[in-house]
Design a protein around this motif. Structure first.
Motif, PDB file in Angstrom:
ATOM      1  N   LEU A 103       0.845  -1.196   0.000  1.00 36.88           N
ATOM      2  CA  LEU A 103       0.000   0.000   0.000  1.00 36.88           C
ATOM      3  C   LEU A 103       0.877   1.241   0.000  1.00 36.88           C
ATOM      4  N   LYS A 104       0.255   2.364  -0.333  1.00 40.39           N
ATOM      5  CA  LYS A 104       1.032   3.601  -0.400  1.00 40.39           C
ATOM      6  C   LYS A 104       0.657   4.574   0.700  1.00 40.39           C
ATOM      7  N   LEU A 105       0.010   4.074   1.739  1.00 45.69           N
ATOM      8  CA  LEU A 105      -0.460   4.951   2.812  1.00 45.69           C
ATOM      9  C   LEU A 105       0.697   5.707   3.458  1.00 45.69           C
ATOM     10  N   LYS A 106       0.461   7.003   3.663  1.00 44.00           N
ATOM     11  CA  LYS A 106       1.479   7.811   4.334  1.00 44.00           C
ATOM     12  C   LYS A 106       0.979   8.346   5.676  1.00 44.00           C
ATOM     13  N   ARG A 107      -0.288   8.732   5.691  1.00 47.54           N
ATOM     14  CA  ARG A 107      -0.792   9.316   6.934  1.00 47.54           C
ATOM     15  C   ARG A 107      -2.307   9.141   7.045  1.00 47.54           C
ATOM     16  N   ALA A 108      -2.773   9.344   8.260  1.00 50.99           N
ATOM     17  CA  ALA A 108      -4.216   9.237   8.486  1.00 50.99           C
ATOM     18  C   ALA A 108      -4.651  10.320   9.451  1.00 50.99           C
ATOM     19  N   TYR A 109      -5.872  10.795   9.255  1.00 57.76           N
ATOM     20  CA  TYR A 109      -6.462  11.772  10.159  1.00 57.76           C
ATOM     21  C   TYR A 109      -7.543  11.070  10.948  1.00 57.76           C
ATOM     22  N   LEU A 110      -7.376  11.056  12.245  1.00 58.89           N
ATOM     23  CA  LEU A 110      -8.324  10.331  13.085  1.00 58.89           C
ATOM     24  C   LEU A 110      -9.108  11.309  13.932  1.00 58.89           C
ATOM     25  N   GLY A 111     -10.379  11.052  14.035  1.00 60.60           N
ATOM     26  CA  GLY A 111     -11.179  11.938  14.875  1.00 60.60           C
ATOM     27  C   GLY A 111     -12.503  11.313  15.195  1.00 60.60           C
ATOM     28  N   GLU A 154      -3.026   7.568  23.187  1.00 60.82           N
ATOM     29  CA  GLU A 154      -1.730   7.643  22.524  1.00 60.82           C
ATOM     30  C   GLU A 154      -1.279   6.240  22.112  1.00 60.82           C
ATOM     31  N   GLU A 155      -1.617   5.251  22.966  1.00 60.23           N
ATOM     32  CA  GLU A 155      -1.213   3.866  22.664  1.00 60.23           C
ATOM     33  C   GLU A 155      -1.896   3.388  21.380  1.00 60.23           C
ATOM     34  N   THR A 156      -3.189   3.742  21.253  1.00 60.38           N
ATOM     35  CA  THR A 156      -3.910   3.347  20.044  1.00 60.38           C
ATOM     36  C   THR A 156      -3.261   3.982  18.820  1.00 60.38           C
ATOM     37  N   ARG A 157      -2.900   5.256  18.966  1.00 63.89           N
ATOM     38  CA  ARG A 157      -2.230   5.906  17.835  1.00 63.89           C
ATOM     39  C   ARG A 157      -0.966   5.148  17.452  1.00 63.89           C
ATOM     40  N   LYS A 158      -0.143   4.852  18.444  1.00 59.57           N
ATOM     41  CA  LYS A 158       1.128   4.150  18.166  1.00 59.57           C
ATOM     42  C   LYS A 158       0.864   2.815  17.497  1.00 59.57           C
ATOM     43  N   LYS A 159      -0.158   2.134  18.014  1.00 54.59           N
ATOM     44  CA  LYS A 159      -0.451   0.811  17.495  1.00 54.59           C
ATOM     45  C   LYS A 159      -0.831   0.883  16.002  1.00 54.59           C
ATOM     46  N   ILE A 160      -1.732   1.809  15.677  1.00 53.40           N
ATOM     47  CA  ILE A 160      -2.146   1.918  14.276  1.00 53.40           C
ATOM     48  C   ILE A 160      -0.970   2.400  13.419  1.00 53.40           C
ATOM     49  N   GLU A 161      -0.198   3.323  13.941  1.00 55.72           N
ATOM     50  CA  GLU A 161       0.962   3.810  13.185  1.00 55.72           C
ATOM     51  C   GLU A 161       1.912   2.666  12.866  1.00 55.72           C
ATOM     52  N   ASP A 162       2.171   1.826  13.878  1.00 57.48           N
ATOM     53  CA  ASP A 162       3.074   0.692  13.676  1.00 57.48           C
ATOM     54  C   ASP A 162       2.500  -0.310  12.690  1.00 57.48           C
ATOM     55  N   MET A 163       1.206  -0.594  12.862  1.00 54.77           N
ATOM     56  CA  MET A 163       0.595  -1.607  11.994  1.00 54.77           C
ATOM     57  C   MET A 163       0.640  -1.174  10.535  1.00 54.77           C
ATOM     58  N   LEU A 164       0.320   0.098  10.274  1.00 54.88           N
ATOM     59  CA  LEU A 164       0.191   0.529   8.886  1.00 54.88           C
ATOM     60  C   LEU A 164       1.418   1.261   8.365  1.00 54.88           C
ATOM     61  N   GLY A 165       2.357   1.541   9.247  1.00 50.10           N
ATOM     62  CA  GLY A 165       3.540   2.265   8.818  1.00 50.10           C
ATOM     63  C   GLY A 165       3.228   3.678   8.361  1.00 50.10           C
ATOM     64  N   ILE A 166       2.419   4.389   9.128  1.00 53.05           N
ATOM     65  CA  ILE A 166       1.993   5.736   8.721  1.00 53.05           C
ATOM     66  C   ILE A 166       2.095   6.692   9.902  1.00 53.05           C
ATOM     67  N   ASP A 167       1.883   7.972   9.602  1.00 54.79           N
ATOM     68  CA  ASP A 167       1.760   8.971  10.650  1.00 54.79           C
ATOM     69  C   ASP A 167       0.294   9.270  10.875  1.00 54.79           C
ATOM     70  N   ILE A 168      -0.070   9.370  12.145  1.00 56.26           N
ATOM     71  CA  ILE A 168      -1.470   9.640  12.438  1.00 56.26           C
ATOM     72  C   ILE A 168      -1.603  10.986  13.123  1.00 56.26           C
ATOM     73  N   TYR A 169      -2.555  11.761  12.634  1.00 57.29           N
ATOM     74  CA  TYR A 169      -2.795  13.072  13.227  1.00 57.29           C
ATOM     75  C   TYR A 169      -4.199  13.150  13.777  1.00 57.29           C
TER      76      TYR A 169
END
Lengths: 434, 142, 311
Positions: free
Chosen positions: C84-92, C98-113
């Motif tokens: 995949l080409k995912l780079k980032r995600a906007y979550l709201g 913060e742990e959930t953010r880290k987890k999703i970032e690690d799983m998908l290899g992206i930055d989450i804002y």
């Protein structure tokens, strides 16, 4: 009422001039930017220079849905991705759906043609438009939204579903124009009555209904139930979405916005051009789309062209309401459905046999699909809760694939009729006859 | 025709529910003659025909169960192939829809009865009265 | 602010409709010239196909759905970093840790804002994280912010937790003055490394009322109560149990007096409850019918919402 009277009532000569210029530009753009078109042109030995008159359009090969699937996802785009700002997709199909790409300018045009449609239905800046078409990859919701925004209507983007809420909104907000599929409109009327709300007491004055086939009888029913004027709207994802054609107050055929789309009618078997008034397959060509120009797209919709002058004053040619589809595809609640999709789900799930039948009914004006599937012998002798779970699993899987909810009924092994040769998979009990 | 009753008890689908109900009946020395369970996702309804229905109903209510008492019809079935079919055929020919059904085999084991709950019991009785059917006499089970 | 630019492909997996989440992001992205795929939520298999086929670079999604989608991606044997080409995600739209953010970032290899907003204030876009991910900048040229003590209404000093109060500064159709968001947060007044001078708030830490969020939708227990009270056959006692951000279970006791032994009626009643709650809240609940007397009767204020979710 007109949104753009100058264009909508343009004289024939001027229209043809505009069409020819735009057609030439579009053909050139398609040939230069879309390898698929270049190949097709080369195959029949023509170049954009061969398009000198409007009739020369007939020299260009047809584009079919299958062609679009072949170049999935972006192969039909005539603009680089960075120019494309929005994507929509034809609903419901698996594997390779049809993708439509829009540039900013295409979105503007979409808004323009939809504004014309809504104005034909009487919409002004003072109206409250409830958009009960689905938003998302489906074009319905967005198309109406862009048109209503252009006019400056107050938009209620209710999207499809959640019927009670839809009705409460209509009542509380005083919605004046409703847009949704005709079957959904009728269903809403019934739910309103169940809720103790008399639909004629709502402030609705008009509705734009489309995305599925419907009849004059349904129109009278909707008009009577809500006390509104029901108009027929036509469009398709491959061309732009809703907004290709719309009925004027005469309610006698849908005006095609010929400054953006050119319509032809052909014999679906031979591909031959048919004269005005004769029923056949509608073929459309876009002459202003940038992101995805479409040359001679075979819509598979059956209709005819009405060339006689319309008393509303518009000079655009009309099509009669869609009379049918050229293939076995079924359209349920505005979603296209093919038997093979259901089959795919059945084959994936263990415990059932690949013997099935799809029954489509319209019990309360809303299409319902029941899929009857034979259980395997093992399943049949299993506990009821396992059977229940299996049924749920199938329902979920089918919904994932086709995008709409169906009811699955598991039947005893060998209980469905076996036919010789081609199995009769679909039993369409909806009555669409006039 | 005297009346036959079914007792219905609402139960969540959880272990021990049936046990709790039957324990109450056993302790009061009430005899279960016929019995059925209908369940759906999450909850169900347990139905009993007992010898002392009034007592059983009051007792279950008192113990906090959600109980209802509904009149039923007991129809004798011939102890031979097609016995059930004969009865059901008559019911359906009269347009009587069965809402629940269970079977009671008399103590002598000589006779069996189909116990059904229907939407409108008195109407159903009226429709069935001229048919060649034998009904369960409530006194037989007291 | 987070590196999004023309040429990016945004897959918008928020619900389009009356819920503001999806639209505002849609408008914003098209304004920059980003390609928008209006996927809407649900149909996970298709979501993943779209990501793969269209080369989606950005997601707009709720945290709970992001977690689910990520797990399905793995189940399908797709390696997000390779396929995949995912780079980032906007979550709201719902609180998360913060742990959930880290987890999703690690799983998908992206930055989450994180993004923050509410319908009353134009939907999302009130506050946004910059690349340092240390709190959300509030666009102070458009909104005036205060943090107050929810009990007394008194202002609270920067850095202490209280209820966020917002005033719109340039909105025509519906100006709002000192709107109580009911969201608990604190103001971070220290300058941010990114150089933006707009002050930040911390991630949303909770609510000052009994509202809860499921599937990104705000729900008040009173909405559920109203529905239940309108249905014949339901007793007074009920409970809402939350185990995840995409499902709510409503437990209802049935009315002993109205029980007539007919299971069909109970099934119809259950369906009616599901339907009406869905229509009142836009979220389809799971409904459990219980025997009367099963739910705890609390003294004084009943505890209607059992929230077993952890932030």
């Amino acid at each position: 009422m007109f949104w753009n009277k100058e264009i909508e009532c343009i004289n024939e000569e001027q229209l043809k001039e505009i069409q020819l210029q735009r057609l030439k530009d579009t053909v050139k753009r398609a040939y230069e930017k879309v390898p698929y078109y270049k190949r097709k042109f080369d195959e029949v030995g023509i170049t954009p220079d061969d398009i000198k008159r409007l009739d020369d359009l007939r020299k260009i090969p047809f584009t079919s849905k299958a062609d679009l699937r072949e170049v999935y996802p972006f192969g039909m785009f005539a603009s680089p991705l960075r120019e494309i700002v929005e994507i929509h997709m034809s609903s419901g199909t698996t594997g390779k759906p049809v993708v439509a790409g829009y540039t900013m300018n295409d979105i503007e045009i979409w808004g323009e043609v939809m504004a014309r449609c809504l104005t034909m239905a009487g919409a002004t800046k003072d109206d409250i438009v409830q958009v009960a078409y689905g938003y998302g990859l489906f074009t319905g919701g967005f198309g109406v939204h862009y048109g209503a925004r252009k006019i400056g209507c107050m938009i209620v983007p209710a999207s499809a579903g959640n019927t009670r809420r839809q009705i409460e909104i209509m009542r509380d907000f005083g919605t004046t124009i409703l847009t949704c599929t005709p079957s959904y409109a009728l269903y809403m009327a019934e739910v309103a009555q169940e809720m103790g709300i008399e639909p004629t007491n709502l402030k609705l004055k008009a509705g734009c209904f489309g995305a599925e086939m419907w009849t004059e009888a349904m129109r009278s029913e909707i008009e009577k139930r809500f006390g509104l004027n029901a108009y027929n709207i036509y469009g398709l994802t491959e061309i732009i979405g809703p907004g290709v054609a719309h009925e004027c107050v005469e309610k006698n055929g849908l005006h095609i916005f010929e400054d953006h789309f050119i319509a032809e009618i052909i014999d679906p078997e031979t591909g031959d051009h048919l004269p005005d008034g004769k029923r056949g397959e509608l073929v459309l060509t876009t002459i202003t789309r940038e992101g995805m120009p479409m040359l001679r797209f075979r819509t598979r919709d059956i209709t005819s062209l009405i060339r006689e002058k319309c008393s509303c004053g518009r000079t655009f040619v009309r099509i009669e309401r869609i009379r049918g589809r050229t293939d076995d595809m079924i359209k349920v609640r505005g979603v296209m459905l093919f038997p093979y999709q259901i089959e795919k789900a059945i084959l994936e799930v263990q415990g059932v046999e690949p013997h099935y039948q799809i029954v489509i009914t319209r019990p309360q004006h809303l299409d319902e699909i029941e899929v009857m599937v034979e259980m395997s012998k093992e399943t049949f002798s299993d506990e009821v809760k396992h059977i229940e779970a299996l049924k749920k699993k199938l329902e979920r899987r089918i919904e994932e694939i086709v995008g709409i909810r169906v009811k699955v009924t598991l039947v005893e092994p060998k209980s469905l009729p076996r036919s010789e040769g081609k199995a009769k998979r679909i039993i369409d009990k909806r009555s669409l006859s006039e | 025709m005297n009346k036959v009753y079914m007792i219905s008890v609402f139960a969540e689908n959880k272990p021990g529910r049936l046990e709790r109900v039957t324990k109450v009946l056993a302790e009061a020395n009430i005899n279960i003659l016929a019995f059925s369970i209908t369940s759906t996702n999450g909850f169900g309804v347990i139905k009993f025909m007992v010898n002392k229905w009034k007592e059983a109903y009051d007792l279950l209510r008192e113990k906090g169960f959600t109980v209802s008492l509904n009149e039923a019809i007991g129809i004798e079935m011939k102890d031979q192939p097609g016995g059930l079919y004969e009865v059901v055929k008559i019911l359906s020919s009269k347009g009587i829809n069965i809402e629940s059904a269970s079977v009671y085999v008399a103590e002598t084991r000589k006779r069996a009865y189909l116990i059904v709950e229907v939407e409108d019991t008195s109407k159903a009785k009226e429709l069935l009265k001229d048919e060649n059917l034998k009904f369960l006499n409530p006194e037989e089970i007291q | 602010m987070t590196g999004a630019k023309r040429g990016d492909i945004l897959q918008n997996s928020m619900t389009y409709g009356l819920f503001t989440g999806a639209f505002v992001m849609h408008y914003g992205a098209e304004k920059i010239g980003i390609l928008v795929i209006p996927a809407g939520p649900g149909n996970t298999e298709r979501q993943i196909n779209l990501m793969r086929d269209f080369g989606t670079t950005m997601l707009h999604i709720t945290p709970s759905y992001a977690l689910y989608v990520a797990s399905v991606i793995y189940d399908k044997g797709i390696d997000p970093r390779r396929d995949l080409k995912l780079k980032r995600a906007y979550l709201g739209a719902e609180p998360y840790s913060e742990e959930t953010r880290k987890k999703i970032e690690d799983m998908l290899g992206i930055d989450i804002y994180n993004c923050y907003g509410l319908t009353e204030m134009n939907g999302p876009g009130v506050g946004f994280e910059c690349k340092y991910k240390e709190g959300l900048h509030i666009w102070e040229d458009n909104f005036l912010m205060e943090v107050i003590n929810p009990e007394t209404g008194e202002p609270i000093p920067d850095g202490e937790i209280g209820e966020l109060v917002l005033t719109t500064l340039n909105r025509e159709a519906m100006p709002l003055i000192r709107y109580r968001t009911r969201d608990l947060t604190k103001i971070i007044s220290e300058p941010c490394k990114c150089g933006r001078t707009h002050r930040r708030i911390s991630r949303i830490l909770g609510r000052s009322d009994d509202m809860f969020i499921v599937k990104g939708v705000n729900i008040f227990p009173q909405q559920i109560e109203q529905v239940l009270m309108s249905i014949k056959g339901v007793a007074q006692n009920y409970q809402i149990v939350l185990e995840s951000y995409d499902e709510m279970t409503v437990k209802v006791e049935i009315d002993r007096e109205l029980f007539d032994g007919k299971i069909e009626r109970l099934i119809r009643m259950k369906d009616e409850i599901v339907d009406k709650i869905r229509s009142a809240t836009m979220v389809k609940p799971k409904v459990e019918l219980l025997e009367p007397g099963t739910l705890p009767i609390s003294e004084g204020k009943a505890k209607r919402v059992i929230d077993n979710r952890t932030i």
